[in-house]
Each structure stands twice: as C-alpha cells, then as structure tokens.
Design a protein around this motif. Structure first.
Motif, mmCIF file in Angstrom:
data_model
loop_
_atom_site.group_PDB
_atom_site.id
_atom_site.type_symbol
_atom_site.label_atom_id
_atom_site.label_comp_id
_atom_site.label_asym_id
_atom_site.label_seq_id
_atom_site.Cartn_x
_atom_site.Cartn_y
_atom_site.Cartn_z
ATOM 1 N N VAL A 126 0.860 -1.178 0.000
ATOM 2 C CA VAL A 126 0.000 0.000 0.000
ATOM 3 C C VAL A 126 0.897 1.230 0.000
ATOM 4 N N ASN A 127 0.368 2.330 -0.496
ATOM 5 C CA ASN A 127 1.076 3.604 -0.414
ATOM 6 C C ASN A 127 0.568 4.341 0.821
ATOM 7 N N ALA A 128 1.493 4.740 1.670
ATOM 8 C CA ALA A 128 1.134 5.417 2.910
ATOM 9 C C ALA A 128 1.646 6.844 2.898
ATOM 10 N N GLN A 129 0.843 7.732 3.444
ATOM 11 C CA GLN A 129 1.273 9.113 3.676
ATOM 12 C C GLN A 129 1.492 9.257 5.177
ATOM 13 N N VAL A 130 2.698 9.676 5.555
ATOM 14 C CA VAL A 130 3.033 9.835 6.969
ATOM 15 C C VAL A 130 3.565 11.233 7.220
ATOM 16 N N ALA A 131 3.364 11.696 8.440
ATOM 17 C CA ALA A 131 3.932 12.967 8.890
ATOM 18 C C ALA A 131 4.920 12.652 10.006
ATOM 19 N N ILE A 132 6.114 13.215 9.908
ATOM 20 C CA ILE A 132 7.145 13.006 10.923
ATOM 21 C C ILE A 132 7.469 14.348 11.552
ATOM 22 N N GLU A 133 7.403 14.386 12.875
ATOM 23 C CA GLU A 133 7.751 15.602 13.601
ATOM 24 C C GLU A 133 9.000 15.346 14.441
ATOM 25 N N LEU A 145 4.433 0.505 1.814
ATOM 26 C CA LEU A 145 4.538 -0.411 2.945
ATOM 27 C C LEU A 145 4.162 -1.811 2.484
ATOM 28 N N HIS A 146 4.920 -2.794 2.908
ATOM 29 C CA HIS A 146 4.628 -4.199 2.606
ATOM 30 C C HIS A 146 3.813 -4.766 3.765
ATOM 31 N N LEU A 147 2.710 -5.448 3.432
ATOM 32 C CA LEU A 147 1.800 -5.974 4.447
ATOM 33 C C LEU A 147 1.614 -7.463 4.286
ATOM 34 N N SER A 148 1.500 -8.149 5.419
ATOM 35 C CA SER A 148 1.153 -9.563 5.393
ATOM 36 C C SER A 148 0.479 -9.905 6.709
ATOM 37 N N GLY A 149 -0.211 -11.041 6.721
ATOM 38 C CA GLY A 149 -0.841 -11.514 7.943
ATOM 39 C C GLY A 149 -2.337 -11.397 7.916
ATOM 40 N N THR A 150 -2.963 -12.039 8.895
ATOM 41 C CA THR A 150 -4.411 -11.985 9.035
ATOM 42 C C THR A 150 -4.799 -11.565 10.458
ATOM 43 N N HIS A 151 -4.377 -12.322 11.458
ATOM 44 C CA HIS A 151 -4.719 -11.978 12.851
ATOM 45 C C HIS A 151 -3.721 -10.978 13.430
ATOM 46 N N GLU A 152 -2.498 -11.084 13.004
ATOM 47 C CA GLU A 152 -1.465 -10.118 13.381
ATOM 48 C C GLU A 152 -0.877 -9.576 12.091
ATOM 49 N N TRP A 153 -0.839 -8.249 11.965
ATOM 50 C CA TRP A 153 -0.347 -7.620 10.745
ATOM 51 C C TRP A 153 1.154 -7.409 10.841
#
Length: 194
Positions: A126-133, A145-153
């Motif tokens: 997925v493409n994520a937009q983040v803000a860093i302070e 971001l790379h994602l995997s999992g079902t009960h725990e991401w």
C-alpha cells in the motif's frame, strides 16, 4: 483480498472488501508486538551506524481514529510517540551525539503519524502518507509499505529523510575530519495486533 491488507491494524475489514464508502469516524486501538523493530540507520565518512528503538516503550495500546473509502483509509489519529532517549546507537558517546542532533533536551519526542493509506495493484503493498515531527518541525512523506498476515499484521518499509529538512545539524568530530551524512533511513518492521 487487496483491501483487507490495506487495513493494517483495523478491525472493520469487511467494509473495505465491498468498497463501501462511509464518512463515519471509526475507532480502535492496536498493540505493537515486542518482536517488532524500528531502526534509524545512518553513515559517516568513516562508518555506518544503527540506532535501535526500545520496543518496550510501545507496550500500551495505540488509539486509532479513521475514515473509510473504497481505495483509501484516512486517519485522524494514528501516531507513534517515540522518546528520543529510547534509541540505542551502540555506545554512550554516539547516543549522546544522537540526542544532541535531535535537540532532545528541548524536544524529547519524535512523532510518526499515519495520515492516509491507498491500495495499489500489488496486494502486498500500500502507499502510505506519513507525517514526521522532529524538534517541533513536521514534514510529510509518502512511502510504500509491505503488508502480510491476518490476525497479526506484519508491516515493513523504509523511509529516507534528510536531517536538514528538520533544521538539524549532524555532528562533526576530530575538527571536522569525521562527519555524519545528512540522510537517515527509518526501517520499520512492525507486528501489530488489534
């Protein structure tokens, strides 16, 4: 199943599967598992270094507020609060330099806020937009971001930032003969439970 992986740490998976639009504010909380890691990686003209965050600092559930759309999740509240003194760079002197670089005396926390997630053609990314302070200055970034999992991401990704963007000066040693480069990489390897 593409939309399920977008959710990361949200419990209302079925809504996205069918692409339903809603303007309702949803609330949940996630816990960061202790087998997660968050590492800041940098280099100097002499060597490389890594600063590992103590994941025990994130033991409390993190509240999440969000809105759903067919291809997007917009977050109103989804922030990791990182205490600067919870990073270990491998030695007392480099830890002290790290704290000084981040202006930790005046600004002891770093804030990583998830703003938005959009799905891609790849079901694992997925493409994520983040803000860093950092040091009271906020910058926005986009990263896959790379994602995997079902009960725990399991969420992995990395982001390169320039310390100059936060008005931070990197340390110099031995009369300037050793200098740290301005580019720092943030490496995420998070296991999230709803």
């Amino acid at each position: 199943m593409i939309s399920i992986r977008i959710l990361l740490y949200l419990s209302t998976l079925a809504t996205l599967i069918f692409g339903i639009h809603t303007s309702k504010l949803n609330k949940t909380a996630v816990t960061v598992s202790q087998n997660s890691s968050l590492v800041l990686k940098g280099s100097s003209n002499v060597n490389n270094f890594s600063c590992h965050f103590n994941m025990q600092e994130l033991k409390n559930p993190i509240p999440i507020n969000y809105y759903l759309a067919s291809n997007t999740i917009a977050f109103e509240k989804a922030t990791l609060v990182l205490h600067s003194d919870a990073f270990d760079c491998g030695g007392k002197m480099i830890n002290k330099d790290f704290q000084k670089t981040l202006k930790a005396d005046a600004h002891p926390q770093i804030f990583l806020s998830l703003k938005e997630i959009k799905r891609t053609n790849n079901p694992d990314i997925v493409n994520a937009q983040v803000a860093i302070e950092i040091a009271d200055i906020t910058r926005n970034y986009q990263l896959p971001l790379h994602l995997s999992g079902t009960h725990e991401w399991h969420v992995t990704g990395d982001l390169k930032i320039n310390l100059n963007d936060f008005d931070l000066e990197t340390p110099k040693k031995l009369f300037g003969m050793i200098s740290v480069h301005d580019i720092i990489e943030i490496d995420f390897n998070l296991h999230l439970k709803v």
